[in-house]
Design an enzyme around this catalytic site. Structure first.
Site, PDB file in Angstrom:
ATOM      1  N   TRP A  81      -3.811   4.373   0.608  1.00 52.31           N
ATOM      2  CA  TRP A  81      -4.217   5.165   1.771  1.00 52.31           C
ATOM      3  C   TRP A  81      -5.270   6.212   1.443  1.00 52.31           C
ATOM      4  O   TRP A  81      -6.058   6.614   2.298  1.00 52.31           O
ATOM      5  CB  TRP A  81      -3.007   5.812   2.446  1.00 52.31           C
ATOM      6  CG  TRP A  81      -3.364   6.218   3.834  1.00 52.31           C
ATOM      7  CD1 TRP A  81      -3.559   7.485   4.303  1.00 52.31           C
ATOM      8  CD2 TRP A  81      -3.659   5.351   4.928  1.00 52.31           C
ATOM      9  NE1 TRP A  81      -3.943   7.470   5.632  1.00 52.31           N
ATOM     10  CE2 TRP A  81      -4.005   6.154   6.037  1.00 52.31           C
ATOM     11  CE3 TRP A  81      -3.659   3.954   5.093  1.00 52.31           C
ATOM     12  CZ2 TRP A  81      -4.350   5.618   7.279  1.00 52.31           C
ATOM     13  CZ3 TRP A  81      -3.991   3.426   6.324  1.00 52.31           C
ATOM     14  CH2 TRP A  81      -4.333   4.257   7.402  1.00 52.31           C
TER      15      TRP A  81
ATOM     16  N   SER B  73       0.854  -1.182   0.000  1.00 50.70           N
ATOM     17  CA  SER B  73       0.000   0.000   0.000  1.00 50.70           C
ATOM     18  C   SER B  73       0.894   1.238   0.000  1.00 50.70           C
ATOM     19  O   SER B  73       2.081   1.167   0.326  1.00 50.70           O
ATOM     20  CB  SER B  73      -0.905  -0.022   1.238  1.00 50.70           C
ATOM     21  OG  SER B  73      -1.768   1.098   1.265  1.00 50.70           O
ATOM     22  N   CYS B  74       0.316   2.387  -0.359  1.00 48.72           N
ATOM     23  CA  CYS B  74       1.066   3.654  -0.313  1.00 48.72           C
ATOM     24  C   CYS B  74       0.041   4.774  -0.236  1.00 48.72           C
ATOM     25  O   CYS B  74      -1.019   4.604   0.360  1.00 48.72           O
ATOM     26  CB  CYS B  74       1.985   3.793  -1.532  1.00 48.72           C
ATOM     27  SG  CYS B  74       1.112   3.814  -3.113  1.00 48.72           S
ATOM     28  N   GLY B  75       0.309   5.930  -0.835  1.00 46.37           N
ATOM     29  CA  GLY B  75      -0.657   7.021  -0.802  1.00 46.37           C
ATOM     30  C   GLY B  75      -1.805   6.822  -1.772  1.00 46.37           C
ATOM     31  O   GLY B  75      -2.969   6.932  -1.413  1.00 46.37           O
TER      32      GLY B  75
END
Length: 281
Positions: free
Chosen positions: A268, A239-241
């Site tokens: 996110w 996952s990330c932004g």
């Protein structure tokens, strides 16, 4: 037919194969919200010869969603990739203008759609320029439209509800590519209405820890980075932004020899703005 030696190729390899008939080069540059740089304009001014611009942010993305550059349907992907003149048996090499930032997102998209022969250019355009390799600019002749066929591989992608059901599963490790301050919630998120913090049981692995001077760190170091936050037999979910740098982790994990790799597409931006999903700081 020549094959890519791995999911990461050097500028020397690309220069050697630049005129191969079945090589397609894609510029997948993208910048964070708020940037004044225009990736498509930069592509038109300076690019690797014959590189086509792959717009995963506006064009080759799911329409009618509140979240940025979500994975398109196989049908939309087929149509867009066919219009770029790409065949199923082509070698696809993806780069970006920052070295290693957004190109892995397009590598991952092709993996999801079943494309076998796809790689990222290590060091991107900066490394290509540093090697005094040829560049071009201006208009590009529209390629002949092909009939690309996707073969969707669902294990490469996961949605929020499925991910939530796996947060307590010890056979899974969720790795977050954002910077540590965002992960721990001590720094605000760049997008409005998105909570700070992370998912329960997620581990922090900022994507910048896998990169040095625009290149992936050597394999031994990659292996150590992933071993520090996960067991070798775990399925890794990234996952990330907004689903871009999570793909840097996915590519790094593949280079490190890991097998079960999945990207949480909404990342996110979706999780942090949807209040039914748990957040810890």
């Amino acid at each position: 037919m020549p094959l890519v030696p791995s999911s990461l190729v050097t500028t020397d390899w690309l220069a050697e194969h630049l005129t191969d008939y079945n090589l397609v080069i894609l510029d997948a540059s993208w910048f964070m919200p708020g940037s004044t740089r225009n990736p498509q304009q930069e592509w038109s001014e300076k690019r690797i010869p014959r590189a086509r611009y792959f717009d995963f942010d506006k064009k080759i993305a799911a329409p009618n969603t509140q979240f940025p550059h979500m994975l398109p349907s196989p049908e939309l992907f087929e149509k867009a990739v066919s219009e770029l003149g790409i065949n199923n048996d082509d070698i696809v090499v993806v780069y970006d203008t920052q070295g290693l930032f957004s190109a892995p997102r397009v590598w991952w998209m092709f993996k999801v759609m079943g494309h076998k022969n796809v790689a990222v250019l290590d060091g991107g355009l900066p490394a290509w320029l540093a090697g005094n390799n040829p560049i071009e600019g201006g208009e590009l002749t529209a390629p002949e439209v092909t009939a690309y066929k996707a073969a969707f591989e669902p294990e490469w992608v996961i949605d929020a509800d499925t991910l939530e059901s796996l947060l307590d599963d010890h056979s899974v490790a969720v790795l977050d590519a954002r910077g540590a301050a965002r992960f721990f919630g001590t720094e605000p998120e760049p997008r409005q209405g998105v909570r700070g913090g992370h998912m329960p049981n997620a581990k922090s692995l900022p994507f910048s820890q896998l990169i040095k001077d625009g290149f992936f760190i050597e394999k031994e170091l990659l292996i150590n980075r992933f071993n520090a936050v996960s067991d070798t037999e775990q399925r890794l979910i990234f996952s990330c932004g907004s689903g871009v740098t999570a793909c840097v982790l996915a590519l790094g994990a593949e280079l490190a020899g890991r097998k079960m790799l999945t990207v949480y597409d909404g990342s996110w931006t979706e999780w942090g703005s949807t209040y039914k999903y748990p957040v810890v700081k």
